[in-house]
Design a protein around this motif. Structure first.
Motif, PDB file in Angstrom:
ATOM      1  N   ALA A 668       0.838  -1.205   0.000  1.00  0.00           N
ATOM      2  CA  ALA A 668       0.000   0.000   0.000  1.00  0.00           C
ATOM      3  C   ALA A 668       0.866   1.245   0.000  1.00  0.00           C
ATOM      4  N   GLY A 669       0.219   2.385  -0.298  1.00  0.00           N
ATOM      5  CA  GLY A 669       0.925   3.665  -0.253  1.00  0.00           C
ATOM      6  C   GLY A 669       2.086   3.699  -1.229  1.00  0.00           C
ATOM      7  N   ARG A 670       3.161   4.320  -0.768  1.00  0.00           N
ATOM      8  CA  ARG A 670       4.335   4.443  -1.629  1.00  0.00           C
ATOM      9  C   ARG A 670       4.928   3.085  -1.982  1.00  0.00           C
ATOM     10  N   ASN A 671       4.793   2.116  -1.057  1.00  0.00           N
ATOM     11  CA  ASN A 671       5.318   0.781  -1.348  1.00  0.00           C
ATOM     12  C   ASN A 671       4.589   0.128  -2.508  1.00  0.00           C
ATOM     13  N   GLY A 672       3.363   0.585  -2.797  1.00  0.00           N
ATOM     14  CA  GLY A 672       2.595   0.003  -3.888  1.00  0.00           C
ATOM     15  C   GLY A 672       2.681   0.782  -5.183  1.00  0.00           C
ATOM     16  N   TRP A 673       3.398   1.913  -5.174  1.00  0.00           N
ATOM     17  CA  TRP A 673       3.588   2.660  -6.414  1.00  0.00           C
ATOM     18  C   TRP A 673       4.540   1.896  -7.319  1.00  0.00           C
ATOM     19  N   VAL A 674       4.201   1.770  -8.569  1.00  0.00           N
ATOM     20  CA  VAL A 674       5.006   0.982  -9.504  1.00  0.00           C
ATOM     21  C   VAL A 674       5.408   1.865 -10.675  1.00  0.00           C
ATOM     22  N   ALA A 675       6.696   1.823 -10.969  1.00  0.00           N
ATOM     23  CA  ALA A 675       7.236   2.523 -12.141  1.00  0.00           C
ATOM     24  C   ALA A 675       7.741   1.480 -13.130  1.00  0.00           C
ATOM     25  N   LEU A 676       7.356   1.620 -14.380  1.00  0.00           N
ATOM     26  CA  LEU A 676       7.738   0.681 -15.434  1.00  0.00           C
ATOM     27  C   LEU A 676       8.806   1.306 -16.310  1.00  0.00           C
ATOM     28  N   SER A 677       9.726   0.480 -16.776  1.00  0.00           N
ATOM     29  CA  SER A 677      10.765   0.953 -17.688  1.00  0.00           C
ATOM     30  C   SER A 677      11.207  -0.205 -18.567  1.00  0.00           C
ATOM     31  N   VAL A 678      11.648   0.160 -19.774  1.00  0.00           N
ATOM     32  CA  VAL A 678      12.152  -0.836 -20.722  1.00  0.00           C
ATOM     33  C   VAL A 678      13.626  -1.056 -20.440  1.00  0.00           C
ATOM     34  N   VAL A 679      13.995  -2.307 -20.180  1.00  0.00           N
ATOM     35  CA  VAL A 679      15.384  -2.616 -19.805  1.00  0.00           C
ATOM     36  C   VAL A 679      16.271  -2.599 -21.031  1.00  0.00           C
ATOM     37  N   GLY A 717       7.943   1.777  -5.046  1.00  0.00           N
ATOM     38  CA  GLY A 717       8.470   2.970  -4.392  1.00  0.00           C
ATOM     39  C   GLY A 717       8.945   2.735  -2.982  1.00  0.00           C
ATOM     40  N   GLY A 718       9.159   1.473  -2.573  1.00  0.00           N
ATOM     41  CA  GLY A 718       9.580   1.169  -1.213  1.00  0.00           C
ATOM     42  C   GLY A 718      11.043   1.468  -0.986  1.00  0.00           C
ATOM     43  N   GLU A 719      11.440   1.348   0.290  1.00  0.00           N
ATOM     44  CA  GLU A 719      12.828   1.537   0.672  1.00  0.00           C
ATOM     45  C   GLU A 719      13.270   0.324   1.467  1.00  0.00           C
ATOM     46  N   PRO A 720      14.110  -0.573   0.956  1.00  0.00           N
ATOM     47  CA  PRO A 720      14.626  -0.535  -0.427  1.00  0.00           C
ATOM     48  C   PRO A 720      13.563  -0.979  -1.426  1.00  0.00           C
ATOM     49  N   ALA A 721      13.762  -0.561  -2.663  1.00  0.00           N
ATOM     50  CA  ALA A 721      12.779  -0.866  -3.690  1.00  0.00           C
ATOM     51  C   ALA A 721      12.883  -2.326  -4.113  1.00  0.00           C
ATOM     52  N   LEU A 722      11.734  -2.909  -4.463  1.00  0.00           N
ATOM     53  CA  LEU A 722      11.672  -4.259  -5.003  1.00  0.00           C
ATOM     54  C   LEU A 722      11.262  -4.173  -6.471  1.00  0.00           C
ATOM     55  N   SER A 723      11.661  -5.173  -7.230  1.00  0.00           N
ATOM     56  CA  SER A 723      11.402  -5.116  -8.661  1.00  0.00           C
ATOM     57  C   SER A 723      11.131  -6.505  -9.203  1.00  0.00           C
ATOM     58  N   SER A 724      10.575  -6.539 -10.405  1.00  0.00           N
ATOM     59  CA  SER A 724      10.375  -7.775 -11.149  1.00  0.00           C
ATOM     60  C   SER A 724      10.388  -7.421 -12.623  1.00  0.00           C
ATOM     61  N   THR A 725      10.575  -8.439 -13.422  1.00  0.00           N
ATOM     62  CA  THR A 725      10.664  -8.220 -14.862  1.00  0.00           C
ATOM     63  C   THR A 725       9.699  -9.145 -15.588  1.00  0.00           C
ATOM     64  N   ALA A 726       9.332  -8.750 -16.763  1.00  0.00           N
ATOM     65  CA  ALA A 726       8.461  -9.554 -17.615  1.00  0.00           C
ATOM     66  C   ALA A 726       9.013  -9.500 -19.037  1.00  0.00           C
ATOM     67  N   LYS A 727       8.789 -10.577 -19.737  1.00  0.00           N
ATOM     68  CA  LYS A 727       9.258 -10.685 -21.119  1.00  0.00           C
ATOM     69  C   LYS A 727       8.146 -10.239 -22.062  1.00  0.00           C
ATOM     70  N   ILE A 728       8.475  -9.365 -22.979  1.00  0.00           N
ATOM     71  CA  ILE A 728       7.513  -8.836 -23.944  1.00  0.00           C
ATOM     72  C   ILE A 728       7.968  -9.259 -25.339  1.00  0.00           C
ATOM     73  N   THR A 729       7.100  -9.933 -26.054  1.00  0.00           N
ATOM     74  CA  THR A 729       7.403 -10.342 -27.428  1.00  0.00           C
ATOM     75  C   THR A 729       6.479  -9.567 -28.370  1.00  0.00           C
ATOM     76  N   ILE A 730       7.069  -8.867 -29.307  1.00  0.00           N
ATOM     77  CA  ILE A 730       6.324  -8.077 -30.288  1.00  0.00           C
ATOM     78  C   ILE A 730       6.550  -8.705 -31.658  1.00  0.00           C
ATOM     79  N   LEU A 731       5.490  -9.203 -32.242  1.00  0.00           N
ATOM     80  CA  LEU A 731       5.561  -9.820 -33.567  1.00  0.00           C
ATOM     81  C   LEU A 731       4.957  -8.852 -34.575  1.00  0.00           C
ATOM     82  N   LEU A 732       5.713  -8.567 -35.626  1.00  0.00           N
ATOM     83  CA  LEU A 732       5.258  -7.634 -36.657  1.00  0.00           C
ATOM     84  C   LEU A 732       4.487  -8.396 -37.726  1.00  0.00           C
ATOM     85  N   LEU A 733       3.267  -7.967 -37.997  1.00  0.00           N
ATOM     86  CA  LEU A 733       2.450  -8.563 -39.046  1.00  0.00           C
ATOM     87  C   LEU A 733       2.808  -7.909 -40.380  1.00  0.00           C
TER      88      LEU A 733
END
Length: 951
Positions: A668-679, A717-733
């Motif tokens: 909850a609160g700041r600990n639940g704020w999530v920022a996304l970025s492309v690695v 947004g926690g201190e220390p921050a925790l993170s996870s990653t996900a794999k994104i596959t983009i197929l061009l038609l």
């Protein structure tokens, strides 16, 4: 900045320097270690051999072992020169001013040695932290790790071995050595050098007292020049004059001074010296600041608060303020009545000030029997009834006794006044419970509860007697009719033990002559269990962080009960709605939780607690506990899918919305704020942190890259921050944005020689094209849309393969140039794309005049365009695009198929060539078979004719 310590060379007992004509190869004769003429190639073997065998066999008999000693200050920056091993070992000429008078080896620089000299530490160890060694020049410099003498010697201990490349040695309190083993290579000039670096102390540490408050107790009778050691002296990690040298006080109060004593180990201890007479009764404490000063330049200081307490001794005795008091007592005084009190004062403390009172031996026994003296309080009471024969004056000499003191004396003169008339009498008859003159009543007794009857009378019967009630309380004394001298004492309102427990009243009687008599009544209330426990707060709001330790303390409940005794003892219990993992100590009221709480599982708890007293029947009260579990950052962001796949048409506009990456965080609160970025590939893709929308910065072309694999990181947004990653596959038609590309023929100006003897149905040539698109957009169809020549309809093209074959036998009239305009079209949607190419076929036996043919090719052909679309049977392609997981299989099958076709084609060519060698042919029946799929002879590309005939 270049700085050097005082470098000197000292040799081991078994080592001596060689004369100026020494040669390293001659000395190596005494080294019983294997050698090889290969030099540098065997250096690793030699190094390992020295590490494991040398310390036990080889070095024991080697005469070139040497010691070098350097010294430098601690705290120097990186890059300060400590010394040059090459110069100090006389391996190269010394700098100006560094030559000494001893014999020297030949003066050559390190680079002039062949092979060149190499300096290295015996092993790496900790050397990189403090010094760096130049492998070529042999110069030792300080490293980026600043040398702290105090920390270094604490790390090194009291005697390190030479086994490693660097050691710490502190054989005495004043020395701190850095020990290194250095190897001089190559093998022909080998030396084993022991380097000692003495670390000189600088004044970089201030004295520090181990405690901020120091207390010293001095007896008040301490004589002048009394010396008292001050515990907890200051400590300074520096040594020598940089250590603690002296102490002083900021304020000596004119009563003290300081001295410093040094023991055999050089430790200095401050001593407090008494310089004047002390008196605790005048001043019992002195506070000053003690300052420790070292001998550095400039000196550094440390301080602490010094409290000097003056302890008491028995130097004062009891004293009376007066030497005599006068007391008057009436002859009709009641026994037990206090008549006087004496009090002495002792200015000492504690047991030294304890005073006891006693009669002097001069006091007659009759006076002692009549008047009782309390030895602790000094109160004098009438002990017996005064008779008619009692003396009218008594002299009571009273002593105040103190420990080790001469008693103080006071005289009490007691005068007795005889009463001629007998006073009225008060005779009580108690109704309530009375014990030893104390009446006991229960609280909350009803109004008009009777306590006692009193009979008031005159002993002589001559005088009228009246009475009244003296004192405060809910009582009244009223005549009890029909009797004239009887009075009833009763209550006027309910009494509350919690408001007042004890009352003292008096019945006073007097007659017409003015004589008064007082009868004291003491009323003690008895407590009843009429009060329930009361919590300080009816709602107890608590908070605790989740993931707490088992049996974590929550709070201590406190309830008060105004009743006394067992009725006021409170026990605590959990309500029936409390979860089982909460515990409440019934005696102390400490509330704990036995298990870890998880905010994500349950955030708020609300239950009741009870406070119960021990009365009969017991009373209780209830409070509500509201516990809020505070969030900790114990949950990483979580993607709704481990892998995301998006299908995007190529040429998708820049910053268009590709798809949404959904992520949640249970905190909850700041600990639940999530920022996304492309690695990875952040130069192409960007993600909207707020919405999770994935976008491409640029337009994507499938023909350049058909798919993209991204990794998106979610950070909370926690201190220390925790993170996870996900794999994104983009197929061009695929979009039909590429027309077919004709690879063969390469130009409209190329031509092919077709022999008139070519049989119908024989392949002549082919048109080969590719399309960068996929699916239906890449399915190619071939058609002839224009013809020019003697009889160009003699040739047809396969709409699928692009192979051009001869349909009819060539006649004598068919000689000449045949031009076919071939349309190569894809099956794209919504609009197919196409390309055209001119296929030039020259029918003749030979090519005798190439320039003539080329002139024909340059002429613009007059060809009528046929708008006939090629009829190609295409398999349905309505199936959905297969998943990316099938792509490796398809690629593998394609490679295998292509390899098989190549192998079969190669074998066919090889067999044909073999047959051609065994059966020579004439020109009239010569025919060369041309591969139909990209394997055509290079003659076509060079615009040279190729003969085609029957075999």
């Amino acid at each position: 900045m270049r700085g050097r310590g005082n470098a000197r060379s000292s040799r081991a007992p078994a080592v001596s320097w060689r004369p100026a004509t020494w040669h390293p190869r001659l000395d190596m004769g005494r080294l019983h270690c294997p050698r090889s003429s290969t030099g540098h190639r065997n250096l690793p073997h030699l190094f390992l051999f020295f590490l494991f065998v040398g310390p036990f066999n080889c070095l024991a008999s080697y005469s070139r072992a040497t010691e070098l000693l350097y010294s430098l200050n601690e705290g120097l920056p990186a890059g300060v020169l400590i010394g040059s091993l090459a110069e100090d070992l006389r391996l190269v000429p010394r700098a100006a001013g560094r030559q000494d008078q001893q014999a020297r080896p030949p003066e050559r620089t390190g680079a002039e040695w062949s092979p060149p000299l190499s300096f290295s530490l015996a092993s790496r160890g900790l050397s990189g932290q403090y010094v760096t060694l130049d492998n070529r020049s042999g110069e030792l410099h300080t490293s980026a790790q600043e040398i702290d003498r105090e920390a270094l010697c604490l790390e090194g201990g009291g005697g390190a071995a030479w086994g490693g490349s660097i050691s710490i040695s502190s054989p005495s309190s004043d020395s701190c050595l850095l020990l290194l083993d250095v190897l001089v290579l190559p093998q022909e000039y080998f030396r084993f050098v022991k380097v000692k670096i003495a670390i000189r102390d600088i004044n970089d540490n201030a004295p520090q007292f181990p405690v901020s408050q120091i207390s010293v107790w001095v007896p008040e009778n301490a004589p002048v020049n009394t010396r008292l050691a001050i515990e907890h002296p200051a400590v300074d990690p520096d040594i020598g004059t940089n250590g603690v040298q002296t102490y002083r006080l900021l304020d000596y109060h004119g009563m003290f001074t300081l001295d410093v004593e040094e023991n055999e180990n050089g430790e200095r201890t401050p001593y407090l010296i008494v310089m004047g007479a002390l008196d605790r009764e005048t001043q019992d404490q002195y506070v000053s600041i003690i300052i420790a000063e070292d001998g550095g330049s400039p000196p550094l200081l440390g301080s602490a608060t010094l409290t000097i307490g003056i302890s008491d001794i028995n130097d004062n005795c009891p004293l009376f303020a007066d030497s005599q008091i006068n007391v008057t007592v009436y002859g009709n005084a009641t026994v037990g009545t206090p008549i006087a009190a004496v009090q002495a004062v002792d200015r000492d403390l504690g047991t030294n000030a304890q005073i006891t009172y006693s009669y002097s031996q001069k006091v007659p026994q009759a006076s002692k029997d009549l008047f009782h003296l309390d030895e602790n309080t000094g109160v004098i009471k009438l002990f017996s009834k005064i008779g008619g024969s009692v003396l009218q004056m008594h002299k009571l000499t009273i002593l105040a006794n103190g420990p080790g003191c001469i008693p103080a004396v006071i005289t009490a003169l007691v005068y007795i006044i005889k009463v001629v008339f007998r006073p009225p009498e008060i005779v009580p008859r108690y109704i309530a419970n009375e014990i030893d003159g104390i009446v006991y009543l229960k609280e909350l007794e009803p109004v008009s509860t009777p306590i006692a009857f009193f009979t008031i009378r005159d002993p002589e019967g001559k005088y009228k007697v009246n009475c009244y009630l003296d004192g405060e309380g809910p009582f009244r004394l009223s005549p009890y009719k029909p009797y004239s001298n009887e009075y009833l004492l009763e209550t006027t309102k309910p009494m509350d033990y919690e408001l007042q427990q004890f009352y003292e009243i008096a019945v006073v009687a007097w007659n017409s002559e003015g004589f008064h008599v007082k009868r004291v009544i003491k009323v003690q209330l008895l407590d009843d269990n009429d009060n329930a426990p009361i919590f300080l707060q009816p709602l107890i709001e608590l908070t605790i962080e989740e993931n707490n330790a088992p049996n974590a303390f929550l709070t201590k409940l406190y309830a008060t009960d105004a009743d006394s005794g067992e009725r006021g003892q409170v026990s605590y219990f959990l309500g029936p709605d409390a979860p089982s993992y909460f515990s409440l100590d019934s005696v102390t009221g400490i509330l704990t939780v036995s298990t870890q709480l998880d905010r994500e599982e349950k955030e708020k708890y609300r239950y009741t607690v009870r406070a119960v007293d021990c009365g009969k029947p017991p009373r209780e009260s209830v409070a509500t506990v509201a516990l809020t579990v505070l969030d900790k950052n114990d949950n990483s962001p979580r993607f709704i899918n481990k892998d995301f796949s998006f299908f995007v048409p190529e040429n998708f506009p820049g910053y268009g919305e590709i798809g949404v990456i959904s992520v949640t965080d249970a905190d909850a609160g700041r600990n639940g704020w999530v920022a996304l970025s492309v690695v990875n590939q952040s130069d192409i893709f960007v993600i909207d942190t707020g919405k999770g929308m994935l976008r491409a910065k640029v337009s994507l072309d499938r023909e350049q890259q058909s798919s993209y694999t991204l990794w998106v990181e979610a950070v909370d947004g926690g201190e220390p921050a925790l993170s996870s990653t996900a794999k994104i596959t983009i197929l061009l038609l695929d979009i039909n944005d590429n027309p077919p590309l004709v690879l063969f023929p390469q130009s409209n100006m190329s031509y092919l020689l077709v022999l008139p003897s070519t049989l119908p149905g024989s392949p002549v040539t082919e048109v080969y094209a590719v399309d960068k698109d996929t699916g239906m957009n890449a399915v190619i169809a071939y058609s002839i849309i224009g013809r020019r020549g003697p009889r160009p309809e003699s040739f047809r093209i396969d709409p699928k393969t692009g192979n051009i074959t001869l349909e009819e036998a060539l006649l004598q009239t068919d000689y000449g140039l045949h031009r076919l305009l071939v349309k190569v079209s894809d099956h794209g949607y919504p609009e197919p794309l196409h390309s055209t190419v001119m296929v030039n076929l020259f029918v003749n036996d030979t090519v005798s005049n190439e320039s003539y043919i080329e002139s024909l090719l340059r002429k613009e052909p007059e060809i009528n365009i046929e708008e006939k679309e090629p009829q190609v049977s295409i398999e349905p392609t309505h199936r959905k695009v297969e998943s990316v997981s099938c792509m490796p299989t398809l690629v593998a099958l394609s490679v295998i198929s292509l390899g098989s076709i190549t192998l079969v084609t190669g074998m066919g060519i090889y067999i044909c060539l073999r047959k051609g060698k065994k059966h020579p042919r004439g020109d009239e029946n010569l025919e060369v078979q041309i591969p139909l799929k990209g394997k055509l002879d290079l003659h076509m590309r060079e615009r040279k004719p190729v003969d085609i005939s029957n075999i």
